[in-house]
Design a protein around this motif. Structure first.
Motif, PDB file in Angstrom:
ATOM      1  N   LYS A  32      46.274  15.157  47.334  1.00 21.39           N
ATOM      2  CA  LYS A  32      46.185  16.546  47.789  1.00 21.39           C
ATOM      3  C   LYS A  32      46.172  16.646  49.308  1.00 21.39           C
ATOM      4  O   LYS A  32      46.408  17.710  49.874  1.00 21.39           O
ATOM      5  N   PRO A  84      56.734  26.707  47.165  1.00 20.84           N
ATOM      6  CA  PRO A  84      55.952  27.432  46.158  1.00 20.84           C
ATOM      7  C   PRO A  84      56.590  27.312  44.774  1.00 20.84           C
ATOM      8  O   PRO A  84      57.808  27.133  44.655  1.00 20.84           O
ATOM      9  N   VAL A 108      51.467  24.471  37.999  1.00 15.58           N
ATOM     10  CA  VAL A 108      50.735  25.463  38.801  1.00 15.58           C
ATOM     11  C   VAL A 108      49.244  25.347  38.509  1.00 15.58           C
ATOM     12  O   VAL A 108      48.838  24.902  37.439  1.00 15.58           O
ATOM     13  N   ASN A 109      48.440  25.757  39.472  1.00 11.73           N
ATOM     14  CA  ASN A 109      46.989  25.765  39.323  1.00 11.73           C
ATOM     15  C   ASN A 109      46.606  27.068  38.643  1.00 11.73           C
ATOM     16  O   ASN A 109      46.657  28.134  39.254  1.00 11.73           O
ATOM     17  N   SER A 111      43.898  28.385  37.892  1.00 10.78           N
ATOM     18  CA  SER A 111      42.775  29.135  38.474  1.00 10.78           C
ATOM     19  C   SER A 111      43.230  30.064  39.594  1.00 10.78           C
ATOM     20  O   SER A 111      42.501  30.960  39.993  1.00 10.78           O
ATOM     21  N   THR A 112      44.431  29.868  40.099  1.00 10.60           N
ATOM     22  CA  THR A 112      44.954  30.734  41.156  1.00 10.60           C
ATOM     23  C   THR A 112      45.980  31.733  40.631  1.00 10.60           C
ATOM     24  O   THR A 112      46.545  32.510  41.401  1.00 10.60           O
ATOM     25  N   PHE A 113      46.224  31.708  39.317  1.00 13.68           N
ATOM     26  CA  PHE A 113      47.227  32.588  38.731  1.00 13.68           C
ATOM     27  C   PHE A 113      46.778  34.043  38.837  1.00 13.68           C
ATOM     28  O   PHE A 113      45.661  34.390  38.455  1.00 13.68           O
ATOM     29  N   ALA A 114      47.634  34.903  39.365  1.00 14.39           N
ATOM     30  CA  ALA A 114      47.315  36.322  39.571  1.00 14.39           C
ATOM     31  C   ALA A 114      47.834  37.135  38.381  1.00 14.39           C
ATOM     32  O   ALA A 114      48.932  37.704  38.430  1.00 14.39           O
ATOM     33  N   ASN A 117      49.505  40.529  38.573  1.00 13.36           N
ATOM     34  CA  ASN A 117      50.862  40.658  39.099  1.00 13.36           C
ATOM     35  C   ASN A 117      51.930  40.621  38.009  1.00 13.36           C
ATOM     36  O   ASN A 117      53.115  40.653  38.307  1.00 13.36           O
TER      37      ASN A 117
END
Length: 127
Positions: A32, A84, A108-109, A111-114, A117
């Motif tokens: 990371k 991205p 994709v993470n 926990s960051t999924f919006a 949207n």
């Protein structure tokens, strides 16, 4: 997984497969940043060319093989993933299970999924 090496003198460049890259991106702890990227290797990683020396060519055994690492080596240059993730497919909308499945071009993470949207439309031309 398979590596495609490019060797020039003392430096070898290994091209990671798409599945290797996906596995690294999926890990929440490894690779990371420079501080989380180390490598260890087993005995026999490389063989000494030993040009002109007896018993030191391809197929020989013994001291011509590199020893195993004694401690992890930190990466010198770390290039972060700056690309991205792209939404690539709207797979399913299942009213029976209450699920909507979509695909991205890379891990994709979650926990960051919006979720806010995401909007469903009645046709491809609606705004």
């Amino acid at each position: 997984s398979l590596f495609t090496p490019t060797i020039s003198g003392q430096m070898a460049t290994l091209s990671l497969s798409a599945s290797d890259i996906a596995a690294l991106k999926s890990s929440l702890k490894i690779a990371k940043s420079q501080s989380t990227t180390f490598m260890v290797y087993a005995y026999g990683l490389a063989r000494d060319l030993g040009a002109g020396l007896p018993n030191r060519g391809i197929g020989s055994t013994g001291s011509t093989l590199s020893p195993a690492s004694t401690s992890p080596l930190q990466v010198r240059i770390y290039m972060a993933d700056l690309t991205p993730p792209l939404f690539t497919q709207f797979n399913t909308l299942d009213f029976n299970t209450g699920t909507l499945t979509i695909t991205f071009n890379e891990p994709v993470n979650i926990s960051t999924f919006a979720f806010q949207n995401v909007t469903l439309k009645s046709n491809a031309n609606s705004t």
